[in-house]
Design an enzyme around this catalytic site. Structure first.
Site, short mmCIF file in Angstrom:
data_model
loop_
_atom_site.label_atom_id
_atom_site.label_comp_id
_atom_site.label_asym_id
_atom_site.label_seq_id
_atom_site.Cartn_x
_atom_site.Cartn_y
_atom_site.Cartn_z
N TYR A 1 38.28 22.10 -39.86
CA TYR A 1 39.49 22.28 -39.06
C TYR A 1 39.52 21.51 -37.75
CZ TYR A 1 40.60 25.75 -42.53
OH TYR A 1 40.89 26.36 -43.72
N PHE B 1 40.27 37.68 -40.17
CA PHE B 1 41.64 37.93 -40.67
C PHE B 1 42.00 36.87 -41.70
CE2 PHE B 1 41.83 35.84 -36.49
CZ PHE B 1 42.43 34.64 -36.82
#
Length: 409
Positions: free
Chosen positions: A122, A409
């Protein structure tokens, strides 16, 4: 290959989730799947399609993240990102990242965050590692149980995790403003942290248990844990696995750790996600006998740079011009003047000469105070253009309390 990107329709959720599970090589229980589906937000679940088949998934949750100074800033929690192995290296991930960040900008969220199964992916999209989690293993036969004056006055009671859920969530909510990286979350997330499918437990691992600490007649802290039984010829050597613990008061926290260290038939206490400056390190008498590991946890990306840097406070007065590179979100590129202190900040575009040169990725890493600009300069990722600017800005971006992400999450 022509790939179509679009948000999910209500009847496509099962197929979308099945593709996600395949990409990660796992199959979740019906309970886990149902709760994830309930938490998924309409209009934030994206699919990439090729010839009528889902080949990529990406979603987002709406959180508030605490920043240095205690404010809660809207943040998109990027999640459930996957590409099918048949469609790797074809631009599917890049297209989904582009669509997601454009959507975040349209919604007016200054920040995007994620947790990464493969952390190397990322950085090219502007995400920088911003928090760390500490993993710890303590031999309770060699390390005395934590103790503080007043611990004997804390009342501890065992509760079923679901029975104590509301009281525990209220304690969690009281801790959110005190540490950067903590999440203000939507209703329903409190149930995610007590999911305990039997199929997911290791051999000889018991069910999740919850101990609540009462002080002054109110629940003031809690710990959720499981016991893994183990026996040797010399006797029991089980492990207490601490899933999460919250206690705003240090005496209550010490009482909870003392309880966990003293559970019968165990010789180890482990925790897989604590802040790097957790008080436990100073409650034990012999830190050296605590086996400690660190790894990055939250990755942060400023989406609207000026709004993000203006939303937090700074440890010391700062007035610095940043020359920012951000090819993936070019609206952030260029020079920005950041002026601020402990009471507030303003970050605006400027034509003044730059003091520091860096990319948005480095600003993401420094944003919550978890990594210093000086350390990144030592790796060649931040360049000082005005003598003295680096040290002053690095201290200003710091945080007195280490940032921490309480859960994935």
């Amino acid at each position: 290959m022509t790939t179509e990107l679009r948000m999910l329709q209500p009847d496509e959720g099962d197929a979308w989730y099945a593709k996600l599970e395949r990409a990660f090589g796992e199959e979740e229980t019906d309970e886990e799947r149902a709760l994830w589906r309930e938490l998924m937000e309409p209009g934030r679940s994206l699919a990439a399609w090729d010839d009528g088949e889902i080949v990529g998934t990406a979603g987002a949750f709406s959180f508030g993240v605490t920043v240095p100074g205690g404010a809660s800033v809207p943040a998109a929690g990027m999640t459930m990102v996957s590409v099918q192995p048949t469609h790797r290296r074809r631009g599917v991930l890049t297209a989904m990242m582009r669509r997601q960040l454009d959507d975040v900008r349209e919604r007016g969220e200054p920040l995007a965050m994620l947790t990464a199964s493969e952390s190397a992916i990322y950085g090219r999209f502007g995400y920088g590692a911003a928090t760390q989690e500490m993993r710890i293993k303590v031999d309770t036969t060699r390390v005395a149980a934590p103790d503080l004056p007043g611990c004997d006055g804390v009342r501890l009671r065992l509760k079923e995790p679901d029975e104590a859920l509301a009281a525990c969530e209220a304690v969690y909510a009281r801790t959110v403003a005190g540490r950067a990286g903590m999440l203000t979350r939507q209703p329903g997330w409190e149930r995610m942290v007590i999911l305990d499918p039997e199929d997911d437990r290791d051999d000889d691992q018991g069910p999740m248990q919850c101990v609540v600490a009462e002080s002054g007649g109110e629940v003031a802290g809690y710990a959720r844990y499981s016991v893994v039984s183990d026996w040797a010829e010399a006797g029991p050597q089980g492990t207490v696995r601490v899933w999460d613990l919250a206690a705003p008061d240090p005496v209550v926290g010490a009482a909870l750790w003392r309880y966990l260290f003293g559970i019968d038939l165990t010789t180890w206490v482990t925790a897989r996600n604590l802040p790097v400056d957790d008080p436990l390190l100073h409650l034990v008498a012999d830190m050296r006998r605590c086996l400690i590991g660190l790894r990055e946890a939250a990755f942060v990306r400023p989406v609207e740079l000026g709004a993000a840097l203006s939303a937090r406070t700074y440890q010391r007065p700062v007035d610095v011009v940043l020359d920012v590179a951000d090819p993936f979100c070019p609206w952030n590129e260029g020079r920005w003047r950041l002026s601020g202190d402990g009471s507030g900040a303003l970050c605006e575009r400027t034509a003044d000469p730059a003091d520091l040169a860096l990319s948005v990725r480095e600003l993401g890493s420094a944003y919550l105070g978890g990594f210093t600009l000086s350390a990144m300069a030592g790796a060649g990722r931040v360049r000082e253009l005005r003598p003295g600017a680096l040290a002053a800005a690095s201290v200003a971006f710091g945080s007195d309390v280490a940032p921490w992400l309480p859960h994935e999450f």
